[in-house]
Structures are given as C-alpha cells and as structure tokens.
Write a protein that holds these residues in place. Structure first.
Motif, PDB file in Angstrom:
ATOM      1  N   VAL A   1       6.445  37.899   2.192  1.00 46.08           N
ATOM      2  CA  VAL A   1       6.107  38.093   3.611  1.00 46.08           C
ATOM      3  C   VAL A   1       5.179  36.982   4.088  1.00 46.08           C
ATOM      4  N   ILE A   2       4.190  36.629   3.277  1.00 46.66           N
ATOM      5  CA  ILE A   2       3.265  35.559   3.650  1.00 46.66           C
ATOM      6  C   ILE A   2       4.001  34.226   3.788  1.00 46.66           C
ATOM      7  N   ALA A   3       4.894  33.929   2.839  1.00 44.12           N
ATOM      8  CA  ALA A   3       5.621  32.654   2.876  1.00 44.12           C
ATOM      9  C   ALA A   3       6.530  32.573   4.096  1.00 44.12           C
ATOM     10  N   LEU A   4       7.261  33.641   4.388  1.00 45.73           N
ATOM     11  CA  LEU A   4       8.163  33.617   5.545  1.00 45.73           C
ATOM     12  C   LEU A   4       7.389  33.533   6.859  1.00 45.73           C
ATOM     13  N   THR A   5       6.288  34.248   6.945  1.00 49.94           N
ATOM     14  CA  THR A   5       5.475  34.175   8.168  1.00 49.94           C
ATOM     15  C   THR A   5       4.949  32.768   8.385  1.00 49.94           C
ATOM     16  N   ARG A   6       4.525  32.124   7.308  1.00 52.64           N
ATOM     17  CA  ARG A   6       4.037  30.752   7.427  1.00 52.64           C
ATOM     18  C   ARG A   6       5.152  29.802   7.858  1.00 52.64           C
ATOM     19  N   ILE A   7       6.350  29.993   7.340  1.00 50.77           N
ATOM     20  CA  ILE A   7       7.487  29.147   7.741  1.00 50.77           C
ATOM     21  C   ILE A   7       7.793  29.329   9.219  1.00 50.77           C
ATOM     22  N   PHE A   8       7.792  30.585   9.690  1.00 49.62           N
ATOM     23  CA  PHE A   8       8.063  30.835  11.109  1.00 49.62           C
ATOM     24  C   PHE A   8       6.992  30.199  11.995  1.00 49.62           C
ATOM     25  N   MET A   9       5.759  30.247  11.574  1.00 50.05           N
ATOM     26  CA  MET A   9       4.679  29.660  12.375  1.00 50.05           C
ATOM     27  C   MET A   9       4.763  28.137  12.414  1.00 50.05           C
ATOM     28  N   LEU A  10       5.218  27.515  11.313  1.00 51.74           N
ATOM     29  CA  LEU A  10       5.347  26.059  11.296  1.00 51.74           C
ATOM     30  C   LEU A  10       6.450  25.556  12.214  1.00 51.74           C
TER      31      LEU A  10
ATOM     32  N   MET B   1       0.832  -1.205   0.000  1.00 60.98           N
ATOM     33  CA  MET B   1       0.000   0.000   0.000  1.00 60.98           C
ATOM     34  C   MET B   1       0.861   1.247   0.000  1.00 60.98           C
ATOM     35  N   ALA B   2       1.889   1.248   0.844  1.00 57.04           N
ATOM     36  CA  ALA B   2       2.789   2.401   0.895  1.00 57.04           C
ATOM     37  C   ALA B   2       3.538   2.558  -0.415  1.00 57.04           C
ATOM     38  N   THR B   3       3.915   1.430  -1.027  1.00 57.05           N
ATOM     39  CA  THR B   3       4.624   1.499  -2.310  1.00 57.05           C
ATOM     40  C   THR B   3       3.738   2.099  -3.389  1.00 57.05           C
ATOM     41  N   ALA B   4       2.466   1.780  -3.387  1.00 58.82           N
ATOM     42  CA  ALA B   4       1.549   2.336  -4.378  1.00 58.82           C
ATOM     43  C   ALA B   4       1.415   3.842  -4.212  1.00 58.82           C
ATOM     44  N   ARG B   5       1.340   4.303  -2.949  1.00 56.70           N
ATOM     45  CA  ARG B   5       1.252   5.742  -2.730  1.00 56.70           C
ATOM     46  C   ARG B   5       2.530   6.439  -3.173  1.00 56.70           C
ATOM     47  N   PHE B   6       3.687   5.822  -2.895  1.00 55.05           N
ATOM     48  CA  PHE B   6       4.956   6.409  -3.321  1.00 55.05           C
ATOM     49  C   PHE B   6       5.024   6.494  -4.843  1.00 55.05           C
ATOM     50  N   ASN B   7       4.561   5.460  -5.521  1.00 54.68           N
ATOM     51  CA  ASN B   7       4.590   5.471  -6.979  1.00 54.68           C
ATOM     52  C   ASN B   7       3.681   6.553  -7.545  1.00 54.68           C
ATOM     53  N   ALA B   8       2.495   6.732  -6.945  1.00 53.09           N
ATOM     54  CA  ALA B   8       1.582   7.780  -7.409  1.00 53.09           C
ATOM     55  C   ALA B   8       2.175   9.164  -7.158  1.00 53.09           C
ATOM     56  N   SER B   9       2.794   9.355  -5.985  1.00 51.28           N
ATOM     57  CA  SER B   9       3.423  10.641  -5.693  1.00 51.28           C
ATOM     58  C   SER B   9       4.587  10.913  -6.631  1.00 51.28           C
ATOM     59  N   ALA B  10       5.376   9.878  -6.916  1.00 54.40           N
ATOM     60  CA  ALA B  10       6.515  10.055  -7.822  1.00 54.40           C
ATOM     61  C   ALA B  10       6.052  10.425  -9.224  1.00 54.40           C
TER      62      ALA B  10
ATOM     63  N   ALA C   1       3.144  21.144   2.063  1.00 56.99           N
ATOM     64  CA  ALA C   1       2.857  19.761   1.691  1.00 56.99           C
ATOM     65  C   ALA C   1       3.884  18.796   2.265  1.00 56.99           C
ATOM     66  N   GLY C   2       5.145  19.211   2.327  1.00 55.39           N
ATOM     67  CA  GLY C   2       6.203  18.322   2.798  1.00 55.39           C
ATOM     68  C   GLY C   2       6.301  18.177   4.291  1.00 55.39           C
ATOM     69  N   GLY C   3       5.721  19.117   5.052  1.00 48.16           N
ATOM     70  CA  GLY C   3       5.736  18.991   6.503  1.00 48.16           C
ATOM     71  C   GLY C   3       7.109  19.244   7.105  1.00 48.16           C
TER      72      GLY C   3
ATOM     73  N   TRP D   1       0.082  18.788  -3.549  1.00 49.00           N
ATOM     74  CA  TRP D   1      -0.483  18.016  -2.445  1.00 49.00           C
ATOM     75  C   TRP D   1      -0.619  16.547  -2.804  1.00 49.00           C
ATOM     76  N   ARG D   2      -0.623  16.230  -4.095  1.00 50.57           N
ATOM     77  CA  ARG D   2      -0.618  14.820  -4.498  1.00 50.57           C
ATOM     78  C   ARG D   2       0.747  14.181  -4.280  1.00 50.57           C
ATOM     79  N   CYS D   3       1.772  15.009  -4.102  1.00 50.15           N
ATOM     80  CA  CYS D   3       3.130  14.512  -3.866  1.00 50.15           C
ATOM     81  C   CYS D   3       3.490  14.544  -2.380  1.00 50.15           C
ATOM     82  N   GLN D   4       2.488  14.654  -1.514  1.00 53.16           N
ATOM     83  CA  GLN D   4       2.743  14.823  -0.088  1.00 53.16           C
ATOM     84  C   GLN D   4       3.522  13.654   0.503  1.00 53.16           C
TER      85      GLN D   4
END
Length: 750
Positions: free
Chosen positions: A128-137, A1-10, A95-97, A40-43
C-alpha cells in the motif's frame, strides 16, 4: 565528469545485482534495508534515458538485469522474496525518478496482485505504501497519470476496502490504508466518488466503536479514530457539481446537532443553567429522558450508531468533538462558511458543566430524578470531554487567529471556572496551559485587571507544576543563595504537562501588563523563573518590570544580575548589558558653525555635542562623576547582589590625562544644572558618546565571559555630578568637556 559518475553508479549497481542473485531468498529480508540505501548511489544510472545508457557501454545491460531480478522477486513463490521485492521496487522508483517511473506499469500490476494474496499484513502494508508513493509521483506528469494512476487506482481502492473489512487486517495495515486514502482523495475525486459510500461506511464504523460498547470483533485505536475523522470530512470534496461547500456545511451542522443530542442524555443528572443562543432545543421529552440509563437507540445526525451507558455516551461526545475539530482542520475544495455561533454555543454548554468544588457554592444543581451514582460517573468523565472541547478552541485560535478573538473572552471565563473545578487532572491542566498561551499571544496586552484575576489560579498552578518538576535541590547554593544548583527534572511529573507549563511561563511574564498582576503572583512567577533557570522567562521579567498603580516601575531589585550570572553567553543578556547602538550623526546648528573660526573648531564642537547623549541602559553614567559610577548599580540591585554583578560587569573610566584638541567658548559649552539629567530637543543639547570615539590607547575595556566591550565613560574632573548638584555644592571647574578622538594629542592647550 559525467562518465565518472556513470562508472561509479554502474559499479554500485553491479554489486547490488550480484548480492541479490547470490543471497538465498530466505536471507534477503535481513539485507533489504542495506540494498535499498545503496540504490541511491545508482541514481545517475537508473535515471538515465535509453540513449544515455547506449553511450555508457554495458550500462543498459546492467540496468535490464537488475530490473529483471526485481520482477522475478515480485512473482516469487515465497513470502520473503515478495516482501523484499516491494521494498526494493519503491526504493528503485524513488531513486530513478521519472525515467524509471514511466516504465513501472508491470511493477504496479504485480503490487496490486500482492495486495490480493493472503500474504502477511506487513507485506500488504508495504505494498500500500509503495503504490501510494507511485501514484503521488505521477501528479506532476499528466501523461503518467493517464498511463499509470487512472488504470490502477480503482482496483487499488477496492482491494484496500476489502482488506480493511477483513478479519486478517492488522491495526498497522488499517492505519496505512486510511492514510493512503487521505493523501489521494483530494487529487482523485472522480475515482473515489464511486466508492464514497463504502469509504463512509468504513469511517463511521471506526468512529462508532466505543470501548464500553458491544464487542464488534475489531479493535480501533485513537489514531484510527483521528484518521477516520479526517477521511470522513474530506469526502465532502467528492460531491458533484461544485456542491462541496454545501456538503461541508451540512456535515458540520449535523455533527453539532448530534453533539447536543448526546449532551442532553449524559448531562441529565444536573440542571443546566445554559441557554442556547443558536436556537437549540431539547431533542427528547423529559418523561423519556429521565427513564432508565442514558442511551441513544438509533443512529445520530452524524450517521454514527447508537450507544448505551454514561461511559459510552462520553466517548461518543468526545468522538463528535474530534470530528468537529477535523472539520476546522481539513482542506476544502471551495470557500466555506464557518458558523461560529453554533460552535460557541456548544462549547459554552460543555464548559458550563463542572464538578462541584469543596467549600464553594456552585451554580450547578443536581437533578433529584437521577441517581447519585450516575452523577458521580458523569463527573468522572467530564475532564476528558473538556479536553476535547479545549482542542477545538486551540484549533480555532491556530486556524483563524484574530478573526475569532471576539468570542475568546466568554470562553476564557468559562475555561478558568472549569480549571478551578478540575485542576487535579493533569491532562486538563496541560491543555489549559496550551490554550491560554494561544489566547495571551493574541490579546494578552489588552486584558484588563479583572480578566487577569480570573486566570490567576492558572498562573499559580503553572508555577507549582514547574516547581514540582524539579527534584529537591542540592545543599550547595551559589553566592546569592537564591538559585539551586544541580537540580534535575522530577520523573513523576508528566513531561507534556511540564512542557506546556514551561512554554506558558514567559508568556505570562511578557504578554500581560505588569500593572494588572497582583504583587504576590508576580513574585511567584519571578521566583519560579529563577528556580527552573528559565532564560526566556527571566528576560521577559527584566524587560517588563513591575509597576505601581501610576504605571511607574516599582523600586524593587531587578532580575538582571541573576540573568547575567546564569546565562552570560546568551545574546539577549549581551544586548541588555552592553547595548551597541550605532552613532547618530546630527547636524550641528548654524549658530555654532558661525562662531567657529576654522574647521577643526567646528569638528570639536560636533564631537562634544555627541558626547553628552548616552544610551538609557542600566549602567548609564553620562551625568555622573567617575567616583559615583558604582551608584548606578545600586539603583537596580541590592547590596548583596552588587558584588556578584561585579564578577561579570566592570565599570572603568577614561584616564584623567586626556587633553582636548580644541576648546570652544565657555558660554556655549557650560550647561546649567537644570539641564543635566533631562531631555532637551535642541540639537546642541542632545549629545552622545559612542564607543567609536574613545581612543584605544587611553581607554580601558571590561572583559566579561570572554568578550571585550567598550568601557563606560565619565569626566571626573570637569563634569559635575547630579548628586553634587542636589547637595548644593559649587563647581569651580570651567566645565570644559575634553574631546575624545582616535588621534594622539600632540598639541598644547590654548
């Protein structure tokens, strides 16, 4: 199952990489949103660790290739490439967490570099939006805060302040910077403490600007002022050595003092009858106050710059009131003490000044030393000031609820007086409706008749606004001739005003004691609820009928038939018309059990005991003959409406050929005429018939609106009616109540 998800993401990541590399840079902004959504399909692939990527074949090479393309776009020479890179970097990190976030140091440095470049404001806004989001994560990971946020945040704050003070800063970019600071200040106090003075200067510059003041070269919207107020209040958290609570209290007191100083100047054209209960004194001598035009030359106590003219002064007072509201809304790092007396003193002073009403002698007197033109200008700006003060009252009710209920009565009296003087302003009416709704939800049931009479003008205007919100009804009416059909909203009425009035109407009908309302106002509320098809208002009118002085319901038609006809599918209507209460199993008295010879006789007595007690619904026929059952409808509706109710509600009776299973003694089962229709606390007298005890084969069901409900039962041949008792008619029957069971009757009587 995990391999199938990896293949779809790849596969998805491979397609994204190919699209980025094959599309010309100038055309990438047009497809950036699609690429960001596909990420998000490549998460699964972007969030995988290095060990997991090695086990997935060429997945590690694919991820590295994609990130290399993003890094190249961040350093692209064209504006289009950098703009697309900012969008995709933010989407990739989300998406990458944590796995992608921990390796984003290089991207953060490139984003800071974009902020310093003379790129278009949209690119800097996205950065500014991207950096603020990175700091919050990084907030949930201490190691990422040390590695990413702590090194980059000082440069981010300094660059944003420089951009905000630059002439090339757009309103959208300034708004984004203020929102970023508001989000980051509570979590990074030490970093913002070093820039507190610069941030405070930026916020006060925004708040000090007025539309009628000197031209500063910058334009600030109302959104900018609201954000600047919130940011200025949050700066108290940066105070060192746990002094944030004292700083908050000091800021609140200085803002109240600045508001009083502004009131001294813009209210100088009238003689105020207000007396301070908090020891507030006039800030300027009378010989200086009444000279020239109203103005404030130096900075006020809140740190805002001076102003000149009645219109600039009114805008400054509104700004100070909004700053006070921000103090009540803002989060605090430590418990603070709210000086409620100071706020109440200021609000009562503001509400004490209102325009004169035609034909009414008001207590406000004009100051002969000030021209009539200035006084008229002051009356013109008063509604906006009162709306800002009402916002504070609403915030107090929302934030502190029952804690501030003790100060609501004097404020409610002042608000009602202001409403009568400025009811022509739709913004003020809308805000009064909202504030009154909050007050009534807290203390509406406790209001006396004198208090309710003060707000009756508000109720009438509420009904008028709702009626005006409907266009002229069509000529075709329904059977009753009361409810217009095919009526639509009037576009000339403000939607906010209509929404506030519509929300207030059911509160007026439900939260106020009907005995405190005059008959004329109550009728107007009910007619308005019918006119606009307001289900909640109709339900509250049915549940809270009008009463006379003794607290008993008046004998006037109920709105239940109209409610049932207009909203037959509503659950509230179903519960009112056909209440399905569970059967109450009561223990039969020992006297009855001893007299019964067998278990069957005891069961029949218990069932007969439950057969007399019916629910107190509007269609109760437990004490009435089957022939008089329709009389129940006449108690709640008039003759013209009874036929309409019959369309949805039908009353049927049990077939007369039902036979009892067991017959008990006449002495126990023959209640006297005096007991019928009255409540008796003895178990053998509290009798009930439940729908579950009715035989399905012999009972009829009333069907209304696609639903089947149990019929209402009465024994036509054996139970004497209340009407016959009142007429003195004799009952020749043995008054034997047949038992209703779910079993077929095969035994003979006796």
């Amino acid at each position: 199952m995990a391999t199938a998800r990896f293949n779809a993401s790849a596969a998805a990541l491979r397609a994204i990489t190919y699209r980025i590399s094959s599309t010309p840079t100038e055309q990438l902004p047009g497809v950036a949103s699609q690429i960001a959504g596909q990420l998000w399909r490549c998460q699964d692939l972007l969030a995988a660790s290095a060990d997991q990527l090695k086990q997935a074949g060429d997945a590690a090479v694919l991820v590295h290739k994609f990130k290399t393309h993003l890094s190249t776009l961040l350093q692209d020479r064209t504006v289009h490439g950098r703009w697309v890179a900012v969008v995709l970097v933010k989407a990739t990190i989300e998406a990458g967490g944590v796995e992608t976030l921990s390796k984003s140091n290089a991207w953060v440095r490139n984003l800071l570099g974009i902020l310093k470049k003379p790129d278009p404001p949209t690119t800097r806004t996205l950065a500014v939006i991207a950096l603020t989001r990175i700091f919050m994560l990084t907030w949930d990971h201490a190691n990422l805060i040390r590695e990413i946020t702590t090194p980059a945040l000082p440069a981010f704050v300094g660059t944003c302040l420089n951009n905000a003070e630059s002439k090339r800063c757009s309103p959208a970019e300034l708004q984004t910077i203020l929102e970023a600071f508001i989000a980051l200040v509570p979590r990074h106090l030490t970093t913002f403490r070093t820039n507190e003075s610069n941030i405070r200067a930026l916020a006060t510059a925004i708040l000090s600007s007025t539309s009628s003041g000197p031209v500063s070269g910058s334009y600030f919207t109302q959104v900018h002022r609201d954000l600047a107020s919130r940011l200025l209040v949050l700066l108290h958290n940066c105070t060192p050595k746990q002094g944030s609570a004292a700083k908050w209290d000091e800021s609140l007191k200085s803002t109240v003092a600045a508001a009083h100083a502004t009131c001294d100047r813009i209210f100088r054209s009238v003689l105020e009858d207000w007396e301070s209960t908090a020891g507030v004194q006039n800030t300027v001598p009378a010989q200086i106050l009444f000279k020239g035009i109203p103005e404030l030359e130096e900075n006020d106590n809140a740190g805002l710059t001076g102003w000149k003219g009645i219109f600039s002064g009114s805008e400054r007072l509104v700004t100070l009131l909004e700053l006070l509201q921000a103090h009540l809304d803002a989060m605090t790092a430590a418990p603070v003490t709210l000086r409620l007396g100071q706020l109440t003193d200021l609000l009562i002073r503001i509400f004490s000044v209102a325009p004169p009403r035609t034909g009414v002698q008001d207590a406000i007197k004009s100051n002969s030393q000030i021209s009539k033109d200035e006084r008229d200008a002051m009356y013109t700006v008063l509604p906006r000031i009162h709306v800002a003060a009402l916002n504070i009252v609403q915030t107090l009710l929302t934030r502190y609820a029952n804690i501030v209920i003790s100060i609501m009565q004097p404020l409610l009296t002042q608000i009602a007086w202001v409403f009568q003087a400025e009811a022509s302003d739709p913004n003020l009416r809308s805000k009064v409706y909202t504030v009154l709704q909050a007050i009534l939800l807290l203390r509406g049931q406790a209001m006396m008749k004198d208090d309710v009479s003060d707000i009756e003008p508000v109720m009438k205007f509420c009904c008028d606004d709702l009626a005006a919100g409907k266009s002229e009804p069509a000529k075709s009416l329904n059977a009753s001739g009361l409810i217009p059909r095919d009526s639509v909203s009037n576009p000339s009425i403000c939607p906010t005003l209509l929404e506030a009035a519509r929300n207030l109407l059911p509160i007026l009908c439900g939260q106020l004691d009907p005995a405190t309302l005059s008959t004329r106002v109550r009728i107007q509320l009910e007619r308005t609820a019918i006119l606009i098809d307001h289900r909640d208002a109709l339900v509250t009118c049915v549940l809270n009928p009008t009463t006379n002085g003794a607290g008993r319901a008046r004998s006037q038609p109920s709105l239940l038939p109209i409610l049932a006809r207009r909203f037959p599918e509503a659950n509230e209507v179903e519960a009112l018309l056909r209440p399905r209460m569970p059967a109450i199993r009561q223990k039969v008295s020992s006297e009855i059990e001893e007299d019964d010879e067998d278990d069957d006789d005891a069961e029949s007595v218990a069932e007969r005991s439950n057969a007399f007690e019916m629910s107190d619904g509007p269609f109760n026929t437990s004490n009435k003959d089957a022939e008089h059952a329709p009389d129940v409808l006449e108690e709640t509706i008039d003759d013209s409406q009874s036929e309409d109710v019959g369309e949805n509600i039908q009353v049927h009776h049990v077939a007369k050929d039902l036979k009892p299973q067991a017959v008990a003694s006449e002495k126990r089962n023959s209640p006297s005429n005096e007991g019928l229709g009255q409540n008796d606390d003895r178990p053998e007298k509290r009798l009930r018939v439940t729908p579950a005890e009715v035989p399905a084969s012999n009972s009829e069901h009333s069907v209304a609106n696609g639903r089947t409900s149990p019929s209402i039962y009465s024994q036509a041949n054996t139970v004497p009616t209340v009407a016959s008792m009142e007429r003195g008619e004799e009952d020749d029957s043995d008054f034997e109540m047949p038992v209703l069971t779910m079993e077929s009757d095969t035994e003979d009587e006796g």
